[in-house]
Design a protein around this motif. Structure first.
Motif, PDB file in Angstrom:
ATOM      1  N   PHE A   1      -3.787  -4.871   0.053  1.00 53.38           N
ATOM      2  CA  PHE A   1      -2.638  -5.617  -0.426  1.00 53.38           C
ATOM      3  C   PHE A   1      -2.650  -5.605  -1.947  1.00 53.38           C
ATOM      4  O   PHE A   1      -3.713  -5.763  -2.573  1.00 53.38           O
ATOM      5  N   LEU A   2      -1.493  -5.412  -2.556  1.00 50.02           N
ATOM      6  CA  LEU A   2      -1.400  -5.655  -3.982  1.00 50.02           C
ATOM      7  C   LEU A   2      -1.391  -7.166  -4.201  1.00 50.02           C
ATOM      8  O   LEU A   2      -1.003  -7.934  -3.314  1.00 50.02           O
ATOM      9  N   PRO A   3      -1.836  -7.632  -5.369  1.00 50.48           N
ATOM     10  CA  PRO A   3      -2.002  -9.075  -5.578  1.00 50.48           C
ATOM     11  C   PRO A   3      -0.730  -9.891  -5.412  1.00 50.48           C
ATOM     12  O   PRO A   3      -0.810 -11.099  -5.183  1.00 50.48           O
ATOM     13  N   ASP A   4       0.462  -9.252  -5.515  1.00 49.08           N
ATOM     14  CA  ASP A   4       1.693 -10.022  -5.337  1.00 49.08           C
ATOM     15  C   ASP A   4       1.917 -10.429  -3.887  1.00 49.08           C
ATOM     16  O   ASP A   4       2.758 -11.282  -3.606  1.00 49.08           O
ATOM     17  N   GLY A   5       1.170  -9.836  -2.947  1.00 47.52           N
ATOM     18  CA  GLY A   5       1.333 -10.169  -1.544  1.00 47.52           C
ATOM     19  C   GLY A   5       2.587  -9.599  -0.925  1.00 47.52           C
ATOM     20  O   GLY A   5       2.825  -9.778   0.277  1.00 47.52           O
ATOM     21  N   ARG A   6       3.405  -8.890  -1.695  1.00 50.43           N
ATOM     22  CA  ARG A   6       4.668  -8.344  -1.199  1.00 50.43           C
ATOM     23  C   ARG A   6       4.618  -6.839  -0.970  1.00 50.43           C
ATOM     24  O   ARG A   6       5.597  -6.243  -0.550  1.00 50.43           O
ATOM     25  N   HIS A   7       3.477  -6.233  -1.295  1.00 50.17           N
ATOM     26  CA  HIS A   7       3.328  -4.794  -1.102  1.00 50.17           C
ATOM     27  C   HIS A   7       1.918  -4.490  -0.609  1.00 50.17           C
ATOM     28  O   HIS A   7       0.964  -5.183  -0.965  1.00 50.17           O
ATOM     29  N   VAL A   8       1.814  -3.433   0.198  1.00 48.86           N
ATOM     30  CA  VAL A   8       0.514  -2.908   0.587  1.00 48.86           C
ATOM     31  C   VAL A   8       0.477  -1.428   0.232  1.00 48.86           C
ATOM     32  O   VAL A   8       1.518  -0.752   0.192  1.00 48.86           O
ATOM     33  N   VAL A   9      -0.728  -0.936  -0.051  1.00 53.19           N
ATOM     34  CA  VAL A   9      -0.941   0.484  -0.299  1.00 53.19           C
ATOM     35  C   VAL A   9      -1.925   0.984   0.758  1.00 53.19           C
ATOM     36  O   VAL A   9      -2.999   0.401   0.930  1.00 53.19           O
ATOM     37  N   ILE A  10      -1.541   2.038   1.456  1.00 55.26           N
ATOM     38  CA  ILE A  10      -2.405   2.624   2.475  1.00 55.26           C
ATOM     39  C   ILE A  10      -2.592   4.096   2.136  1.00 55.26           C
ATOM     40  O   ILE A  10      -1.630   4.799   1.809  1.00 55.26           O
ATOM     41  N   ARG A  11      -3.839   4.579   2.206  1.00 57.29           N
ATOM     42  CA  ARG A  11      -4.147   5.942   1.832  1.00 57.29           C
ATOM     43  C   ARG A  11      -4.648   6.742   3.009  1.00 57.29           C
ATOM     44  O   ARG A  11      -5.135   6.192   4.019  1.00 57.29           O
ATOM     45  N   ASP A  12      -4.532   8.079   2.878  1.00 55.53           N
ATOM     46  CA  ASP A  12      -5.271   8.985   3.744  1.00 55.53           C
ATOM     47  C   ASP A  12      -6.235   9.759   2.848  1.00 55.53           C
ATOM     48  O   ASP A  12      -6.611   9.283   1.780  1.00 55.53           O
ATOM     49  N   TYR A  13      -6.622  10.962   3.229  1.00 53.72           N
ATOM     50  CA  TYR A  13      -7.598  11.686   2.426  1.00 53.72           C
ATOM     51  C   TYR A  13      -7.039  12.186   1.097  1.00 53.72           C
ATOM     52  O   TYR A  13      -7.803  12.470   0.172  1.00 53.72           O
ATOM     53  N   SER A  14      -5.722  12.282   0.974  1.00 53.81           N
ATOM     54  CA  SER A  14      -5.172  12.882  -0.245  1.00 53.81           C
ATOM     55  C   SER A  14      -3.977  12.156  -0.846  1.00 53.81           C
ATOM     56  O   SER A  14      -3.671  12.366  -2.013  1.00 53.81           O
ATOM     57  N   VAL A  15      -3.268  11.339  -0.086  1.00 50.00           N
ATOM     58  CA  VAL A  15      -2.096  10.653  -0.608  1.00 50.00           C
ATOM     59  C   VAL A  15      -2.172   9.169  -0.308  1.00 50.00           C
ATOM     60  O   VAL A  15      -2.940   8.720   0.556  1.00 50.00           O
ATOM     61  N   ALA A  16      -1.350   8.392  -1.034  1.00 54.40           N
ATOM     62  CA  ALA A  16      -1.226   6.957  -0.787  1.00 54.40           C
ATOM     63  C   ALA A  16       0.248   6.615  -0.676  1.00 54.40           C
ATOM     64  O   ALA A  16       1.093   7.209  -1.356  1.00 54.40           O
ATOM     65  N   THR A  17       0.560   5.654   0.188  1.00 55.82           N
ATOM     66  CA  THR A  17       1.932   5.212   0.383  1.00 55.82           C
ATOM     67  C   THR A  17       2.016   3.711   0.130  1.00 55.82           C
ATOM     68  O   THR A  17       1.164   2.950   0.587  1.00 55.82           O
ATOM     69  N   VAL A  18       3.045   3.317  -0.616  1.00 50.81           N
ATOM     70  CA  VAL A  18       3.309   1.911  -0.892  1.00 50.81           C
ATOM     71  C   VAL A  18       4.385   1.426   0.076  1.00 50.81           C
ATOM     72  O   VAL A  18       5.424   2.086   0.237  1.00 50.81           O
ATOM     73  N   TYR A  19       4.126   0.294   0.720  1.00 52.25           N
ATOM     74  CA  TYR A  19       5.091  -0.312   1.642  1.00 52.25           C
ATOM     75  C   TYR A  19       5.413  -1.729   1.171  1.00 52.25           C
ATOM     76  O   TYR A  19       4.557  -2.412   0.598  1.00 52.25           O
ATOM     77  N   THR A  20       6.630  -2.174   1.471  1.00 50.20           N
ATOM     78  CA  THR A  20       6.921  -3.591   1.305  1.00 50.20           C
ATOM     79  C   THR A  20       6.215  -4.350   2.422  1.00 50.20           C
ATOM     80  O   THR A  20       5.889  -3.796   3.472  1.00 50.20           O
ATOM     81  N   PHE A  21       5.967  -5.622   2.175  1.00 53.00           N
ATOM     82  CA  PHE A  21       5.344  -6.443   3.209  1.00 53.00           C
ATOM     83  C   PHE A  21       6.094  -7.777   3.281  1.00 53.00           C
ATOM     84  O   PHE A  21       6.393  -8.373   2.247  1.00 53.00           O
ATOM     85  N   PRO A  22       6.437  -8.221   4.505  1.00 52.97           N
ATOM     86  CA  PRO A  22       5.985  -7.726   5.820  1.00 52.97           C
ATOM     87  C   PRO A  22       6.908  -6.697   6.475  1.00 52.97           C
ATOM     88  O   PRO A  22       6.651  -6.291   7.602  1.00 52.97           O
ATOM     89  N   ALA A  23       7.984  -6.281   5.793  1.00 53.72           N
ATOM     90  CA  ALA A  23       8.950  -5.384   6.437  1.00 53.72           C
ATOM     91  C   ALA A  23       8.379  -3.996   6.691  1.00 53.72           C
ATOM     92  O   ALA A  23       8.857  -3.274   7.571  1.00 53.72           O
ATOM     93  N   LEU A  24       7.366  -3.584   5.917  1.00 49.98           N
ATOM     94  CA  LEU A  24       6.757  -2.258   6.024  1.00 49.98           C
ATOM     95  C   LEU A  24       7.777  -1.140   5.800  1.00 49.98           C
ATOM     96  O   LEU A  24       7.744  -0.099   6.461  1.00 49.98           O
ATOM     97  N   GLU A  25       8.670  -1.364   4.841  1.00 47.60           N
ATOM     98  CA  GLU A  25       9.580  -0.309   4.428  1.00 47.60           C
ATOM     99  C   GLU A  25       8.862   0.568   3.403  1.00 47.60           C
ATOM    100  O   GLU A  25       8.290   0.056   2.438  1.00 47.60           O
ATOM    101  N   GLU A  26       8.912   1.887   3.607  1.00 47.10           N
ATOM    102  CA  GLU A  26       8.220   2.790   2.696  1.00 47.10           C
ATOM    103  C   GLU A  26       8.919   2.818   1.344  1.00 47.10           C
ATOM    104  O   GLU A  26      10.109   3.100   1.249  1.00 47.10           O
ATOM    105  N   VAL A  27       8.161   2.520   0.284  1.00 47.69           N
ATOM    106  CA  VAL A  27       8.699   2.507  -1.072  1.00 47.69           C
ATOM    107  C   VAL A  27       8.492   3.853  -1.748  1.00 47.69           C
ATOM    108  O   VAL A  27       9.405   4.410  -2.351  1.00 47.69           O
ATOM    109  N   ALA A  28       7.281   4.386  -1.663  1.00 40.80           N
ATOM    110  CA  ALA A  28       6.964   5.632  -2.355  1.00 40.80           C
ATOM    111  C   ALA A  28       5.640   6.180  -1.846  1.00 40.80           C
ATOM    112  O   ALA A  28       4.781   5.430  -1.369  1.00 40.80           O
ATOM    113  N   THR A  29       5.485   7.489  -1.968  1.00 41.13           N
ATOM    114  CA  THR A  29       4.233   8.172  -1.655  1.00 41.13           C
ATOM    115  C   THR A  29       3.815   8.998  -2.866  1.00 41.13           C
ATOM    116  O   THR A  29       4.655   9.615  -3.507  1.00 41.13           O
TER     117      THR A  29
END
Length: 338
Positions: free
Chosen positions: A199-227
Motif C-alpha cells: 500500500f502507498l501511505p495514502d491508503g488510496r493506492h496499492v502497487v503490485i509487482r511481478d519479476y519485471s514490472v509494477a502496476t499501480v491500482y486505486t484502492f479499494p476499486a482496484l482500477e489500474e492506474v499505470a504500469t
C-alpha cells in the motif's frame, strides 16, 4: 527441432509474458540503496521498511526468521526466529509497533488446505518468539501466493495470488481469529505472477509487482492506474515504500543490491488524475517513515516517458494471450490426431 508436449505447452503459457516484456518501455533506472552483507540472506523475498530498518525474510527452505538490516551499512542488526518448520514463507507486511506480519502463504503445487500468517516482533538484537499463528483459507480451494499487504489505515491484510492465468486480490477478515480458519474473500483482479505488493501511505493506492514490472491500482476499486518497468534483477521479489516518494525493490541471491526507484512522473500524474483529491506525491505529504539515507535524492534525467500511464502498453499481453490460447488449441487438436 523436436519439442515434447510439455515443452511446447510451457512455451505457449509463457508466450504472452514474453511478448509483454518485450514491448514494455525501458527499465526504470534504479539507485543502489544498500547491499545485503549477511551471507545468511540468500533468497530475500518480502521487504518492509519500518523504524529505520529494512526487514526481510528468506524464501521457502529456510527456518522461520526475519532479518533486521541497517540500510546505512547493509549489515544485519537483529534476527527474530519464529518457527523451525514453516511450509513456504514468501512475504512480509507492516504490522506497526515494532512488528511485521509474516506470510507463510506459498503453495506452488496448489495443495495446501490452509496457509498461515503470524505477527512477529522485530528490531535490533536477536530473539526467538512463539507468535500466534492465524490460518487463512480460500473459498474456492488452494491458491499460490507470494504477496501480503496491510492497509495503513485499518491494518487489514490482503493477499494477491500468483498465477499465469491471472491474479486476484483477496481480503482477510477485519479481525483475525486464532482459533478457527479465517476465510479470504476475492475483491478484484490484479496482474498475474505477483511477487510482492505494498500500500502507498495514502491508503488510496496499492502497487503490485511481478519479476519485471509494477502496476499501480486505486484502492479499494482496484482500477489500474499505470504500469511501469522495474530495474532488471535476476529474480525481483521484494517491494516496499521508502517514505520519500519512492520504492525499494529487492531480488533473491546472496549479497544482492536493494534498489531505490522513483515513481515515474507519468505515473504520478495518472494517480492524481484518477483521484483529484490525492496529492501527486504517493505520500500525500511528509511521512513519518524513515528514508534510506543513500537514496534521499531522486535520480537525474527522469521524464514522463519513463512510465506508461495510459494503459496502451497492455495490448501485447492481450495479443500474446490470444496467440497462446490459439496455439494450445492447435496443439491439442494435433495431439488428438496422433
Amino acid at each position: 527441432m523436436n519439442l515434447n508436449r510439455d515443452g511446447v505447452l510451457g512455451f505457449l503459457v509463457l508466450l504472452p509474458f514474453l511478448m509483454g516484456a518485450a514491448a514494455a518501455p525501458a527499465d526504470q533506472p534504479g539507485q543502489v540503496a544498500f547491499t545485503f552483507q549477511d551471507p545468511e540472506i540468500v533468497e530475500s523475498s518480502g521487504l518492509v521498511l519500518q523504524d529505520g530498518l529494512v526487514l526481510t525474510t528468506n524464501d521457502s527452505g529456510d527456518v522461520g526468521r526475519v532479518f533486521a538490516v541497517d540500510p546505512a551499512i547493509g549489515e544485519t542488526v537483529g534476527v527474530t526466529r519464529w518457527s523451525d518448520d514453516p511450509v513456504d514463507v514468501e512475504a512480509l507486511a507492516p504490522a506497526g509497533d515494532g512488528e511485521v506480519w509474516v506470510g507463510d502463504i506459498g503453495d506452488n503445487s496448489d495443495d495446501r488446505d490452509d496457509v498461515q500468517v503470524a505477527r512477529v516482533p522485530v528490531g535490533r538484537g536477536d530473539r526467538t518468539v512463539d507468535p500466534t499463528t492465524y490460518d487463512l483459507v480460500y473459498a474456492g480451494g488452494p491458491v499460490n501466493a507470494e504477496t501480503l499487504m496491510s492497509d495503513p489505515t485499518t491494518g487489514r491484510l490482503y493477499v494477491a495470488s500468483k498465477s499465469v492465468f491471472g491474479g486476484r486480490l483477496f481480503e482477510a477478515p477485519a479481525r483475525l481469529d486464532p482459533d478457527r480458519p479465517n476465510r479470504l474473500r476475492p475483491i478484484g483482479d490484479v496482474l498475474p505472477i505477483a511477487t510482492d505488493g505494498v500500500f502507498l501511505p495514502d491508503g488510496r493506492h496499492v502497487v503490485i509487482r511481478d519479476y519485471s514490472v509494477a502496476t499501480v491500482y486505486t484502492f479499494p476499486a482496484l482500477e489500474e492506474v499505470a504500469t511501469f518497468r522495474l530495474p532488471t534483477q535476476d529474480q525481483g521479489e521484494g517491494l516496499t515504500v521508502d517514505g520519500d516518494g519512492g520504492l525499494l525493490v529487492s531480488t533473491e541471491g546472496q549479497g544482492t543490491d536493494v534498489l531505490r526507484v522513483r515513481l515515474p512522473d507519468a505515473v504520478r500524474r495518472a494517480m492524481a488524475a484518477a483521484d483529484p483529491s490525492a496529492s501527486a506525491s504517493p505520500d500525500g505529504g511528509p511521512s513519518s517513515r524513515a528514508t534510506v539515507g543513500a537514496t534521499s535524492s531522486p535520480e537525474p534525467g527522469r521524464d514522463a516517458s519513463a512510465g506508461t500511464a495510459d494503459g496502451r502498453s497492455t495490448w501485447p499481453w492481450f495479443l500474446g494471450a490470444w496467440l497462446g490460447l490459439g496455439g494450445v488449441g492447435l496443439l491439442v487438436l494435433a495431439l488428438r490426431r496422433r
